[in-house]
Motif scaffolding. Structure first.
Motif, PDB file in Angstrom:
ATOM      1  N   GLU A 123       6.296  23.639  -2.937  1.00 61.56           N
ATOM      2  CA  GLU A 123       6.408  22.307  -3.540  1.00 61.56           C
ATOM      3  C   GLU A 123       7.035  22.356  -4.925  1.00 61.56           C
ATOM      4  OE1 GLU A 123       2.521  20.693  -3.665  1.00 61.56           O
ATOM      5  OE2 GLU A 123       2.363  20.390  -1.497  1.00 61.56           O
ATOM      6  N   SER A 124       6.931  23.505  -5.591  1.00 63.21           N
ATOM      7  CA  SER A 124       7.420  23.625  -6.963  1.00 63.21           C
ATOM      8  C   SER A 124       8.740  24.382  -7.055  1.00 63.21           C
ATOM      9  CB  SER A 124       6.366  24.324  -7.829  1.00 63.21           C
ATOM     10  OG  SER A 124       5.107  23.722  -7.667  1.00 63.21           O
ATOM     11  N   GLY A 125       9.289  24.824  -5.916  1.00 68.01           N
ATOM     12  CA  GLY A 125      10.545  25.544  -5.928  1.00 68.01           C
ATOM     13  C   GLY A 125      10.432  26.968  -6.420  1.00 68.01           C
ATOM     14  N   LEU A 126       9.244  27.578  -6.300  1.00 68.07           N
ATOM     15  CA  LEU A 126       9.019  28.945  -6.767  1.00 68.07           C
ATOM     16  C   LEU A 126       9.013  29.907  -5.588  1.00 68.07           C
ATOM     17  CD1 LEU A 126       6.130  28.222  -9.298  1.00 68.07           C
ATOM     18  CD2 LEU A 126       8.546  28.642  -9.836  1.00 68.07           C
ATOM     19  N   PRO A 127       9.223  31.205  -5.841  1.00 68.11           N
ATOM     20  CA  PRO A 127       9.160  32.190  -4.748  1.00 68.11           C
ATOM     21  C   PRO A 127       7.779  32.219  -4.120  1.00 68.11           C
ATOM     22  CG  PRO A 127      10.210  33.134  -6.707  1.00 68.11           C
ATOM     23  CD  PRO A 127       9.649  31.810  -7.123  1.00 68.11           C
ATOM     24  N   VAL A 128       7.741  32.435  -2.813  1.00 72.60           N
ATOM     25  CA  VAL A 128       6.469  32.406  -2.079  1.00 72.60           C
ATOM     26  C   VAL A 128       6.002  33.803  -1.688  1.00 72.60           C
ATOM     27  CG1 VAL A 128       6.897  30.108  -1.171  1.00 72.60           C
ATOM     28  CG2 VAL A 128       7.651  32.088   0.133  1.00 72.60           C
ATOM     29  N   GLY A 129       6.798  34.830  -1.955  1.00 74.44           N
ATOM     30  CA  GLY A 129       6.423  36.181  -1.563  1.00 74.44           C
ATOM     31  C   GLY A 129       5.354  36.769  -2.453  1.00 74.44           C
ATOM     32  N   GLY A 130       4.700  37.824  -1.940  1.00 76.78           N
ATOM     33  CA  GLY A 130       3.698  38.522  -2.728  1.00 76.78           C
ATOM     34  C   GLY A 130       2.279  38.263  -2.256  1.00 76.78           C
ATOM     35  N   ILE A 131       1.351  39.054  -2.809  1.00 75.65           N
ATOM     36  CA  ILE A 131      -0.056  38.888  -2.485  1.00 75.65           C
ATOM     37  C   ILE A 131      -0.665  37.797  -3.369  1.00 75.65           C
ATOM     38  CG2 ILE A 131      -0.299  41.246  -1.658  1.00 75.65           C
ATOM     39  CD1 ILE A 131      -1.411  42.016  -4.357  1.00 75.65           C
ATOM     40  N   LYS A 132      -1.942  37.543  -3.152  1.00 75.42           N
ATOM     41  CA  LYS A 132      -2.579  36.406  -3.820  1.00 75.42           C
ATOM     42  C   LYS A 132      -2.541  36.514  -5.345  1.00 75.42           C
ATOM     43  CE  LYS A 132      -6.306  34.855  -1.944  1.00 75.42           C
ATOM     44  NZ  LYS A 132      -7.735  34.740  -1.530  1.00 75.42           N
ATOM     45  N   SER A 133      -2.854  37.675  -5.883  1.00 73.31           N
ATOM     46  CA  SER A 133      -2.885  37.817  -7.338  1.00 73.31           C
ATOM     47  C   SER A 133      -1.500  37.620  -7.942  1.00 73.31           C
ATOM     48  CB  SER A 133      -3.434  39.195  -7.715  1.00 73.31           C
ATOM     49  OG  SER A 133      -2.616  40.228  -7.180  1.00 73.31           O
ATOM     50  N   GLU A 134      -0.448  38.075  -7.235  1.00 73.91           N
ATOM     51  CA  GLU A 134       0.912  37.887  -7.735  1.00 73.91           C
ATOM     52  C   GLU A 134       1.295  36.412  -7.739  1.00 73.91           C
ATOM     53  OE1 GLU A 134       2.772  42.171  -6.205  1.00 73.91           O
ATOM     54  OE2 GLU A 134       3.187  40.316  -5.110  1.00 73.91           O
ATOM     55  N   LEU A 135       0.896  35.679  -6.705  1.00 72.55           N
ATOM     56  CA  LEU A 135       1.176  34.243  -6.662  1.00 72.55           C
ATOM     57  C   LEU A 135       0.444  33.511  -7.777  1.00 72.55           C
ATOM     58  CD1 LEU A 135       1.155  33.445  -2.837  1.00 72.55           C
ATOM     59  CD2 LEU A 135       3.022  33.005  -4.421  1.00 72.55           C
ATOM     60  N   VAL A 136      -0.797  33.906  -8.027  1.00 70.68           N
ATOM     61  CA  VAL A 136      -1.565  33.271  -9.105  1.00 70.68           C
ATOM     62  C   VAL A 136      -0.870  33.485 -10.446  1.00 70.68           C
ATOM     63  CG1 VAL A 136      -3.730  33.361 -10.390  1.00 70.68           C
ATOM     64  CG2 VAL A 136      -3.762  33.359  -7.896  1.00 70.68           C
ATOM     65  N   LEU A 137      -0.457  34.727 -10.709  1.00 72.58           N
ATOM     66  CA  LEU A 137       0.233  35.024 -11.967  1.00 72.58           C
ATOM     67  C   LEU A 137       1.541  34.247 -12.073  1.00 72.58           C
ATOM     68  CD1 LEU A 137      -0.330  38.887 -12.184  1.00 72.58           C
ATOM     69  CD2 LEU A 137      -1.316  37.146 -13.671  1.00 72.58           C
TER      70      LEU A 137
END
Length: 371
Positions: free
Chosen positions: A21-35
């Protein structure tokens, strides 16, 4: 390792949905997405109401660009309009496509005085890009410049084509010119763009697929799907022109791509006579039909970027953890990197095996005392 407080009751699927929804990359694990989300939230600046967004779809033969502004929705809004996930109204002030190959030929003619093929060496391409910026882009007075990120290869081919190299060179030169102007002329009113932003086209497609709840299609149909979506927005009136030129372009976009002129054979030329074939004899070429897919890409890109900004602004208000400074937390297995996950699983497995071995190990029988 940098750790953050784990958002309560927030799953990996929800984090990826927020990223789309924000146009950001979606890859990675949960902690990486949070950061990633928290970093984007801290750097986020809302788009002002007087923003002028210049959206560019790069190309040599089809360099498309559009200038749009936005207004807040009315009381009734546009939520009931089909295929319109945004809550804003867009005005289009400029919407054009330029053939830079023709302009390069004209540039070579002016320099040498003779007609010759267009030259795309670094020197000629730099002059062409500078003329494009000064004559066409700067007069639009943009506050935000969106440039479609170019790929290194075409259609997954192992070879890099000559035209791909030319477009990539034009992309780099354009960034250099705009970044220089941004530093030298900030606050002068000539070029006050607050941001020069690269846009990946596949993220635009992913956002539209998610918001419109449609199955992702093959790459050959992506442009057709974007054109169809844009036609629906124009018909619904949520994307409005502000000039007669833009109105005509939108009419073409809604009606569809015009048919290409048919080739006239020798037999037909003999039947119509020499008088009707005079333009062909004089070398007059019929006007080239504009590529509506490149036009639609530039406009759709700008509109979707606006939707990203509005959506992320609302999400920041709804989710305080995005901007909070919480204490660190101990990560679980799912919050570690892939290698650390394997090490953690092996450590736990070894601990379990060791404990099992201690429990099942037979105790030695007591030795009877000797008489």
């Amino acid at each position: 390792m940098v750790l953050v407080r784990k958002p309560p009751r927030l799953q990996l699927k929800a984090l990826r949905s927020t990223a789309v929804e924000s146009g950001l990359p979606v890859g990675g694990i949960k902690s990486e997405l949070v950061l990633r989300l928290r970093d984007a939230a801290r750097k986020f600046t809302p788009v002002p109401a007087n923003a002028r967004i210049l959206s560019i779809d790069l190309g040599i033969k089809n360099f498309a660009y559009s200038l749009i502004t936005w207004t807040k929705p009315s009381t009734q809004g546009h939520s009931e309009i089909p295929q319109w996930p945004g809550r804003l109204k867009v005005s289009v002030h400029e919407w054009k496509v330029v053939d830079l190959a023709q302009e390069a030929e004209a540039q070579a003619l002016a320099a040498t005085g003779t007609s010759q093929a267009a030259v795309f060496d670094p020197e000629s391409l730099s002059k062409l890009a500078l003329k494009l910026v000064n004559d066409r882009l700067l007069p639009l007075r943009p506050t935000h410049v969106l440039i479609e990120r170019q790929r290194n290869r075409s259609s997954g081919s192992a070879a890099v084509t000559e035209w791909t190299l030319r477009v990539n060179s034009l992309e780099s030169i354009l960034y250099g010119i705009l970044a220089t102007l941004q530093q030298q002329q900030r606050g002068t009113g000539t070029f006050d763009a607050g941001a020069i932003i690269p846009i990946l086209s596949h993220r635009v497609g992913s956002y539209l697929d998610r918001e419109l709840d449609v199955e992702p299609e093959k790459s050959v149909n992506i442009k057709k799907r974007k054109m169809s979506i844009l036609q629906g927005w124009i018909r619904a009136g949520v994307v409005e022109p502000t000039t007669e030129d833009v109105r005509q372009q939108m009419s073409k976009a809604v009606l569809g791509k015009p048919d290409k002129p048919k080739r006239i054979g020798a037999k037909h030329k003999a039947e119509v006579g020499a008088s009707e074939s005079l333009p062909a004899q004089e070398g007059v070429k019929p006007p080239k039909a504009q590529k509506l897919d490149d036009l639609s890409d530039s406009l759709t890109q700008g509109i979707v970027w606006l939707m990203w900004q509005r959506s992320f602004e609302e999400r920041i208000k709804e989710e305080p953890w995005l901007t909070s400074e919480g204490p660190p937390f101990e990560p679980g297995v799912e919050d570690l990197s892939v290698d650390d996950q394997k090490k953690e699983k092996n450590r736990k497995k070894a601990a379990i095996n060791s404990a099992t071995a201690r429990r099942t190990k037979k105790k030695p029988k007591p030795v009877p005392p000797m008489d």
